[in-house]
Scaffold this active site. Structure first.
Site, PDB file in Angstrom:
ATOM      1  N   LEU A 132     -30.907  29.429  25.943  1.00 13.93           N
ATOM      2  CA  LEU A 132     -30.152  30.393  25.133  1.00 13.93           C
ATOM      3  C   LEU A 132     -29.636  29.749  23.860  1.00 13.93           C
ATOM      4  O   LEU A 132     -29.033  28.688  23.917  1.00 13.93           O
ATOM      5  CB  LEU A 132     -28.963  30.917  25.938  1.00 13.93           C
ATOM      6  CG  LEU A 132     -29.276  31.444  27.339  1.00 13.93           C
ATOM      7  CD1 LEU A 132     -27.979  31.733  28.088  1.00 13.93           C
ATOM      8  CD2 LEU A 132     -30.132  32.699  27.252  1.00 13.93           C
ATOM      9  N   GLU A 149     -26.991  29.960  20.851  1.00 11.71           N
ATOM     10  CA  GLU A 149     -25.737  30.633  20.538  1.00 11.71           C
ATOM     11  C   GLU A 149     -25.978  31.593  19.382  1.00 11.71           C
ATOM     12  O   GLU A 149     -26.739  31.302  18.471  1.00 11.71           O
ATOM     13  CB  GLU A 149     -24.661  29.613  20.164  1.00 11.71           C
ATOM     14  CG  GLU A 149     -24.294  28.773  21.361  1.00 11.71           C
ATOM     15  CD  GLU A 149     -23.109  27.858  21.096  1.00 11.71           C
ATOM     16  OE1 GLU A 149     -22.331  28.129  20.176  1.00 11.71           O
ATOM     17  OE2 GLU A 149     -22.993  26.868  21.830  1.00 11.71           O
ATOM     18  N   PHE A 197     -38.014  25.622  13.079  1.00 12.92           N
ATOM     19  CA  PHE A 197     -37.273  24.365  13.265  1.00 12.92           C
ATOM     20  C   PHE A 197     -37.723  23.269  12.311  1.00 12.92           C
ATOM     21  O   PHE A 197     -37.733  22.098  12.650  1.00 12.92           O
ATOM     22  CB  PHE A 197     -37.331  23.904  14.734  1.00 12.92           C
ATOM     23  CG  PHE A 197     -36.180  24.489  15.507  1.00 12.92           C
ATOM     24  CD1 PHE A 197     -36.173  25.834  15.821  1.00 12.92           C
ATOM     25  CD2 PHE A 197     -35.086  23.723  15.857  1.00 12.92           C
ATOM     26  CE1 PHE A 197     -35.090  26.411  16.466  1.00 12.92           C
ATOM     27  CE2 PHE A 197     -33.998  24.287  16.503  1.00 12.92           C
ATOM     28  CZ  PHE A 197     -34.013  25.629  16.813  1.00 12.92           C
ATOM     29  N   CYS A 234     -25.703  21.602  22.496  1.00  9.67           N
ATOM     30  CA  CYS A 234     -26.880  21.231  23.299  1.00  9.67           C
ATOM     31  C   CYS A 234     -27.637  20.020  22.772  1.00  9.67           C
ATOM     32  O   CYS A 234     -27.769  19.020  23.472  1.00  9.67           O
ATOM     33  CB  CYS A 234     -27.840  22.411  23.385  1.00  9.67           C
ATOM     34  SG  CYS A 234     -27.234  23.673  24.484  1.00  9.67           S
ATOM     35  N   LYS A 257     -25.947  16.504  22.869  1.00 11.91           N
ATOM     36  CA  LYS A 257     -25.671  16.099  24.250  1.00 11.91           C
ATOM     37  C   LYS A 257     -26.980  15.829  25.014  1.00 11.91           C
ATOM     38  O   LYS A 257     -27.113  14.828  25.709  1.00 11.91           O
ATOM     39  CB  LYS A 257     -24.889  17.245  24.907  1.00 11.91           C
ATOM     40  CG  LYS A 257     -24.607  17.098  26.371  1.00 11.91           C
ATOM     41  CD  LYS A 257     -23.579  18.144  26.804  1.00 11.91           C
ATOM     42  CE  LYS A 257     -24.170  19.508  27.080  1.00 11.91           C
ATOM     43  NZ  LYS A 257     -24.844  19.690  28.339  1.00 11.91           N
TER      44      LYS A 257
HETATM   45  C1  UDX Z   1     -30.249  25.161  21.240  1.00 11.80           C
HETATM   46  C2  UDX Z   1     -31.656  25.609  21.677  1.00 11.80           C
HETATM   47  O1  UDX Z   1     -32.291  26.305  20.605  1.00 11.80           O
HETATM   48  C3  UDX Z   1     -31.583  26.461  22.932  1.00 11.80           C
HETATM   49  O2  UDX Z   1     -32.880  26.805  23.361  1.00 11.80           O
HETATM   50  C4  UDX Z   1     -30.845  25.646  23.992  1.00 11.80           C
HETATM   51  O3  UDX Z   1     -30.761  26.313  25.202  1.00 11.80           O
HETATM   52  C5  UDX Z   1     -29.469  25.260  23.503  1.00 11.80           C
HETATM   53  O4  UDX Z   1     -29.596  24.515  22.308  1.00 11.80           O
HETATM   54  P1  UDX Z   1     -28.220  26.209  19.859  1.00 11.80           P
HETATM   55  O5  UDX Z   1     -27.577  24.875  20.013  1.00 11.80           O
HETATM   56  O6  UDX Z   1     -27.429  27.425  20.122  1.00 11.80           O
HETATM   57  O7  UDX Z   1     -29.515  26.298  20.811  1.00 11.80           O
HETATM   58  O8  UDX Z   1     -28.709  26.343  18.351  1.00 11.80           O
HETATM   59  P2  UDX Z   1     -30.049  26.186  17.510  1.00 11.80           P
HETATM   60  O9  UDX Z   1     -30.259  27.429  16.756  1.00 11.80           O
HETATM   61  O10 UDX Z   1     -31.166  25.699  18.319  1.00 11.80           O
HETATM   62  O11 UDX Z   1     -29.599  25.061  16.450  1.00 11.80           O
HETATM   63  C6  UDX Z   1     -29.192  23.768  16.874  1.00 11.80           C
HETATM   64  C7  UDX Z   1     -28.857  22.899  15.686  1.00 11.80           C
HETATM   65  O12 UDX Z   1     -30.025  22.558  14.949  1.00 11.80           O
HETATM   66  C8  UDX Z   1     -27.909  23.520  14.671  1.00 11.80           C
HETATM   67  O13 UDX Z   1     -26.990  22.542  14.243  1.00 11.80           O
HETATM   68  C9  UDX Z   1     -28.803  23.946  13.531  1.00 11.80           C
HETATM   69  O14 UDX Z   1     -28.150  24.003  12.291  1.00 11.80           O
HETATM   70  C10 UDX Z   1     -29.846  22.853  13.569  1.00 11.80           C
HETATM   71  N1  UDX Z   1     -31.159  23.229  13.001  1.00 11.80           N
HETATM   72  C11 UDX Z   1     -31.913  24.166  13.611  1.00 11.80           C
HETATM   73  C12 UDX Z   1     -31.631  22.573  11.853  1.00 11.80           C
HETATM   74  O15 UDX Z   1     -30.951  21.720  11.296  1.00 11.80           O
HETATM   75  N2  UDX Z   1     -32.864  22.915  11.388  1.00 11.80           N
HETATM   76  C13 UDX Z   1     -33.658  23.844  11.983  1.00 11.80           C
HETATM   77  O16 UDX Z   1     -34.772  24.076  11.501  1.00 11.80           O
HETATM   78  C14 UDX Z   1     -33.160  24.501  13.119  1.00 11.80           C
END
Ligand code: UDX
Length: 457
Positions: free
Chosen positions: A157, A159, A256, A267, A270
């Site tokens: 999931l 957030e 990503f 997530c 950690k």
């Molecule tokens: C993540 C996973 O996507 C999810 O599947 C898992 O269960 C929990 O961890 P979340 O932490 O809610 O979800 O956010 P996500 O949208 O994945 O972003 C995580 C971090 O990566 C953020 O700090 C975001 O800014 C960063 N990010 C994401 C980037 O810097 N670049 C990207 O291209 C994508």
């Protein structure tokens, strides 16, 4: 209709509970924190998550979802028990599993009939086996032969879109060691078969690893593109175009690959640390995950260096920070780059004014001496520089002429690459972003400091 108890009403527990109830199951969410249960019973959600309130309300109304702090009763009334308690990082980066084992022990102490114990929290590979052993030992001590199964059903999931991710997942992973457990879990997720969601049925340890491997891979993608961003800055390239050029290759994919201030949240930081830790402990250390973590640490620090390269010494400077949550659509500030930057800049003597559409309340618990503004413009007023730390939609369309007039000097650090460097420079800003030294078609300018030429003797 399966009777389910979920232990832990945090983020994962509550979204999963509401979602499984919506699938037609009978769900009791359990938390030992009575004030949390009271909050939930009064119809409030203890954190912000888009559309979760509606799903909770609907299922409470239709009597499929309830909340209790009576663990014993909840265990008795359910056949399937999901463990969704916290697994915070311990001192060495390892996941602290005390709450997981505590929950397993309680289940074993109180169960009087068959239970399927499902691990939802992210736990190192091998935890399922330890939980199985623990329950068997407690039952043996009690002189009971009550049957049980242990399974792993990791969550994916995000957030901000957790409800949507739960209702329409890319896949569901079901890790079991018995046919019975597999059947019960498959039945719980039956509505997803109708939408042809792929179901990965495997053993518990593989399911546990799928979760870590997925998160670590996504984190690696981010660290990789951030490294490319730094190379772009040094050679005069544009990382967004690099990402597009890479992402159009179907084997790589475009997602990503947004360069930025490094990943944060509850997530990735950690889980990468935990994977690095347990892979080392079992004698197969992941070098790639180690490098991903190092690159991320460095990337986060670089954001403050960008501010310093624009304003010089931070002592006595006023800095406006837009965005406090670790990403948009959430009030979560855990491992948020914005918070780290604020603390770092304060240590160097800067005064901080900040604005976030949702996360100011949560941020106020993490930082001190920050003036929270009522909007982006109020934050910018009189500041020596503006930092865009989180890419909330409302920061994408700021009136930059107004911002320029409000700032003491027109300096912007855009950690999320949401503005066009050429337009910002044309509008008279000193503008730094991530990995975009120039715009397409223009060459010769570079954000990076040119290496000092050696003086000829
Ligand atoms: C993540 C996973 O996507 C999810 O599947 C898992 O269960 C929990 O961890 P979340 O932490 O809610 O979800 O956010 P996500 O949208 O994945 O972003 C995580 C971090 O990566 C953020 O700090 C975001 O800014 C960063 N990010 C994401 C980037 O810097 N670049 C990207 O291209 C994508």
């Amino acid at each position: 209709m399966e009777k389910i108890a979920i232990l832990g009403t945090g983020y994962v527990g509550l979204v999963t509970g509401a979602g499984l109830a919506d699938f037609g199951n009978h769900v009791t969410c359990v938390d030992l924190d009575e004030s949390k249960i009271e909050t939930l019973r009064s119809g409030k959600i203890p954190f912000y998550e888009f559309s979760l309130g509606e799903v909770v309300e609907r299922n409470v109304r239709e009597k499929r979802l309830s909340f209790t702090s009576d663990l014993q009763k909840a265990i008795k009334g359910a056949r399937t028990i999901l463990i969704a308690v916290g697994t915070p990082p311990g001192k060495g980066g390892e996941a602290d599993l005390s709450q997981v084992f505590g929950a397993a022990r309680t289940i074993a102490e109180q169960m009087t009939s068959y239970k399927l114990v499902v691990q939802k929290s992210t736990v190192p590979v091998g935890t399922g086996e330890k939980v199985h052993k623990l329950i068997a030992e407690v039952l043996k001590k009690r002189g009971k032969n009550t049957p049980f199964d242990v399974a792993s059903n990791p969550e994916f999931l995000r957030e901000g879109s957790a409800v949507e991710d739960f209702m329409r997942p890319d896949r569901v992973v079901i890790g079991t060691w018995s046919k019975k457990a597999e059947q019960i879990l498959s039945e719980i997720y039956r509505p997803l078969y109708l939408s042809e969601t792929p179901m990965i049925k495997t053993n518990v340890q593989t399911a546990e690893l799928i979760k870590y491997a997925s998160n670590a891979f996504l984190a690696t993608k981010i660290s990789f593109i951030n490294e490319m961003a730094n190379i772009c800055e040094a050679v005069g390239g544009n990382v967004r175009t690099v990402a597009r050029g890479m992402g159009l290759d179907g084997r790589i994919g475009p997602k990503f690959l947004h360069a930025g201030p490094g990943y944060g949240g509850s997530c990735f930081p950690k889980d990468t640390l935990a994977l690095a830790d347990f892979s080392k402990k079992i004698g197969v250390p992941s070098k790639i995950v180690g490098a991903t973590i190092d690159v991320n640490k460095r990337q986060r620090l670089k954001m403050q260096e960008k501010v310093e390269s624009l304003v010089g010494n931070l002592k006595g400077k006023e800095i406006a920070v837009l965005g406090l949550s670790f990403k948009p659509q959430t009030d979560d500030v855990r491992d948020s780059v914005a918070i780290e930057m604020i603390k770092g800049m304060q240590r160097k003597g800067a005064t901080i004014r900040a604005f976030d559409p949702i996360a100011m309340e949560t941020a106020a618990k993490e930082v001190r001496n920050v003036e929270f503004s009522e909007d982006a413009y109020a934050a910018a007023k009189g500041a020596d520089a503006l930092v865009i730390a989180t890419e909330w939609n409302e920061f994408r369309q700021l009136d930059m002429n107004k911002i320029k007039k409000l700032l003491r000097s027109p300096k912007v650090v855009d950690c999320r690459n949401i503005y066009d460097p050429e337009k910002m420079r044309a509008a008279g800003f000193q503008y730094l972003s991530v990995g975009r030294a120039m715009n397409e078609g223009f060459s010769g300018s570079s954000e990076a400091k040119k290496p000092a030429r050696k003086k000829k003797k």
